[in-house]
Design an enzyme around this catalytic site. Structure first.
Site, PDB file in Angstrom:
ATOM      1  CE  LYS A  45      40.550  29.601  39.358  1.00 21.95           C
ATOM      2  NZ  LYS A  45      41.819  29.955  40.023  1.00 21.95           N
ATOM      3  N   GLY A  46      34.744  33.283  38.726  1.00 21.03           N
ATOM      4  CA  GLY A  46      34.151  34.504  39.281  1.00 21.03           C
ATOM      5  C   GLY A  46      32.763  34.384  39.876  1.00 21.03           C
ATOM      6  CD  GLU A 101      30.471  35.842  33.547  1.00 22.38           C
ATOM      7  OE1 GLU A 101      30.825  35.172  34.548  1.00 22.38           O
ATOM      8  OE2 GLU A 101      31.187  35.997  32.540  1.00 22.38           O
ATOM      9  CG  ASP A 102      32.270  37.312  37.289  1.00 16.49           C
ATOM     10  OD1 ASP A 102      31.934  37.368  36.082  1.00 16.49           O
ATOM     11  OD2 ASP A 102      33.464  37.205  37.645  1.00 16.49           O
ATOM     12  CG  ASP A 105      34.714  44.796  31.304  1.00 21.18           C
ATOM     13  OD1 ASP A 105      34.378  45.941  31.610  1.00 21.18           O
ATOM     14  OD2 ASP A 105      35.892  44.511  30.997  1.00 21.18           O
ATOM     15  CB  VAL A 155      34.603  45.711  41.323  1.00 20.93           C
ATOM     16  CG1 VAL A 155      34.196  47.183  41.287  1.00 20.93           C
ATOM     17  CG2 VAL A 155      33.934  44.939  40.187  1.00 20.93           C
ATOM     18  CG  ASP A 161      40.207  37.234  39.484  1.00 23.40           C
ATOM     19  OD1 ASP A 161      39.186  37.405  38.784  1.00 23.40           O
ATOM     20  OD2 ASP A 161      41.326  36.987  39.003  1.00 23.40           O
ATOM     21  NE  ARG A 167      39.260  33.606  41.801  1.00 23.22           N
ATOM     22  CZ  ARG A 167      38.932  34.047  40.590  1.00 23.22           C
ATOM     23  NH1 ARG A 167      37.795  34.669  40.395  1.00 23.22           N
ATOM     24  NH2 ARG A 167      39.746  33.862  39.565  1.00 23.22           N
TER      25      ARG A 167
HETATM   26  P1  IMP Z   1      33.780  40.689  29.119  1.00 19.27           P
HETATM   27  O1  IMP Z   1      33.949  39.556  28.172  1.00 19.27           O
HETATM   28  O2  IMP Z   1      34.657  41.861  28.738  1.00 19.27           O
HETATM   29  O3  IMP Z   1      32.351  41.098  29.329  1.00 19.27           O
HETATM   30  O4  IMP Z   1      34.423  40.250  30.476  1.00 19.27           O
HETATM   31  C1  IMP Z   1      33.772  39.529  31.400  1.00 19.27           C
HETATM   32  C2  IMP Z   1      34.774  38.889  32.327  1.00 19.27           C
HETATM   33  O5  IMP Z   1      35.874  39.757  32.634  1.00 19.27           O
HETATM   34  C3  IMP Z   1      34.114  38.611  33.640  1.00 19.27           C
HETATM   35  O6  IMP Z   1      33.543  37.335  33.656  1.00 19.27           O
HETATM   36  C4  IMP Z   1      35.271  38.734  34.614  1.00 19.27           C
HETATM   37  O7  IMP Z   1      35.927  37.502  34.723  1.00 19.27           O
HETATM   38  C5  IMP Z   1      36.204  39.716  33.989  1.00 19.27           C
HETATM   39  N1  IMP Z   1      36.041  41.079  34.561  1.00 19.27           N
HETATM   40  C6  IMP Z   1      35.628  42.187  33.919  1.00 19.27           C
HETATM   41  N2  IMP Z   1      35.619  43.259  34.724  1.00 19.27           N
HETATM   42  C7  IMP Z   1      36.023  42.815  35.932  1.00 19.27           C
HETATM   43  C8  IMP Z   1      36.216  43.469  37.208  1.00 19.27           C
HETATM   44  O8  IMP Z   1      36.004  44.667  37.415  1.00 19.27           O
HETATM   45  N3  IMP Z   1      36.651  42.665  38.221  1.00 19.27           N
HETATM   46  C9  IMP Z   1      36.908  41.334  38.049  1.00 19.27           C
HETATM   47  N4  IMP Z   1      36.730  40.701  36.894  1.00 19.27           N
HETATM   48  C10 IMP Z   1      36.297  41.422  35.832  1.00 19.27           C
HETATM   49 MG    MG Z   2      34.066  35.730  34.786  1.00 15.68          MG
END
Ligand code: IMP
Ligand code: MG
Length: 181
Positions: A45-46, A101-102, A105, A155, A161, A167
Site C-alpha cells: 500500500k505504501g 515504490e515508497d 530499505d 519513517v 505506515d 499513512r
Molecule cells: P526492503 O525489502 O527491506 O527494501 O523493504 C522495503 C519495504 O519495507 C518498503 O516497501 C516498506 O513497505 C517497508 N519499509 C522499510 N522501511 C520503512 C520505513 O521506514 N517506514 C515504512 N515502511 C518501511
Molecule cells: Mg512498500
C-alpha cells in the site's frame, strides 16, 4: 504544527515532497517523451499517495496498475521473505514498465520486483523510489529515479505506515523509537 504523540519530528514537509515529486515527474516525462505504452506499477500500500501525485504530474500518457507485496509481517522487523499478495492486472510484455515504490530499505523487495517483472519481457524496466535508506542495504538494486536519501530511522506518512497506521499524514515524519521497540 502539532505532531501525533508517536511522531518524533518532521523529516520532509509537504512542500519539500511536492517540489521533489514535480522534479521527478519532469525527468520521467522527458525520458519517456518518445515512448508510448508506459505503465506505472505502484507497490501497495505504501506507494499509493506517491503514485497518485507523481502520475498526475506526468505529461506523457501512461497507464496505472498496482501490485501488492508483503515483506514485513507487522511492525518494523524484516522477515526476509517477500510475498506476492496481488499481481498486476495488465500484461507488461513489450511495454515500458516503471515500478513505483515508497522506500528502499534492505533492497530485497525491489530486487524481487525487478526479477519478477524482467521475466515478463517488458520493452524496458525501470524503478522510481521516493525514499532510500542506504545504510540499511543488504543487496544492491538499481534505482533509476530517487526522491530522497534518508538516515536509518523508521519513517511514516505520505503513504508509509507503521503497523498500518500513520499513512495519511501529509508529511514524512520520524517515528519515536519507543513505538517500534
Ligand atoms: P526492503 O525489502 O527491506 O527494501 O523493504 C522495503 C519495504 O519495507 C518498503 O516497501 C516498506 O513497505 C517497508 N519499509 C522499510 N522501511 C520503512 C520505513 O521506514 N517506514 C515504512 N515502511 C518501511
Ligand atoms: Mg512498500
Amino acid at each position: 504544527m502539532t505532531l501525533p504523540d508517536s511522531v518524533e519530528s518532521v523529516l520532509l514537509d509537504e512542500e519539500t515532497i511536492a517540489t521533489r515529486v514535480r522534479e521527478l515527474a519532469a525527468q520521467i516525462s522527458a525520458d519517456y517523451a518518445d515512448e508510448d505504452d508506459l505503465i506505472l506499477v505502484g507497490v501497495l500500500k505504501g506507494a499509493f499517495i506517491f503514485l497518485a501525485d507523481l502520475s498526475r504530474r506526468l505529461t506523457v500518457s501512461h497507464h496505472v496498475d498496482f501490485i501488492a507485496l508483503s515483506s514485513y509481517s507487522l511492525g518494523t522487523t524484516n522477515s526476509g521473505a517477500v510475498r506476492l499478495i496481488m499481481d498486476a492486472r495488465m500484461s507488461v510484455a513489450g511495454r515500458n514498465v516503471l515500478i513505483v515504490e515508497d522506500i528502499l530499505d534492505t533492497g530485497h523487495t525491489l530486487d524481487y520486483l525487478l526479477r519478477t517483472f524482467r521475466a515478463r519481457r517488458p520493452a524496458s524496466l525501470r524503478s522510481c523510489v521516493l525514499l532510500s535508506k542506504p545504510e540499511r542495504r543488504e543487496i544492491e538494486v538499481p534505482v533509476d529515479y530517487l526522491g530522497f536519501e534518508i538516515p536509518d530511522a523508521w519513517v511514516v506518512g505520505y503513504g508509509l505506515d507503521f503497523a498500518d497506521r500513520f499513512r495519511t499524514l501529509p508529511y514524512i515524519g520520524v517515528l519515536k523509537q519507543r513505538v517500534y521497540e
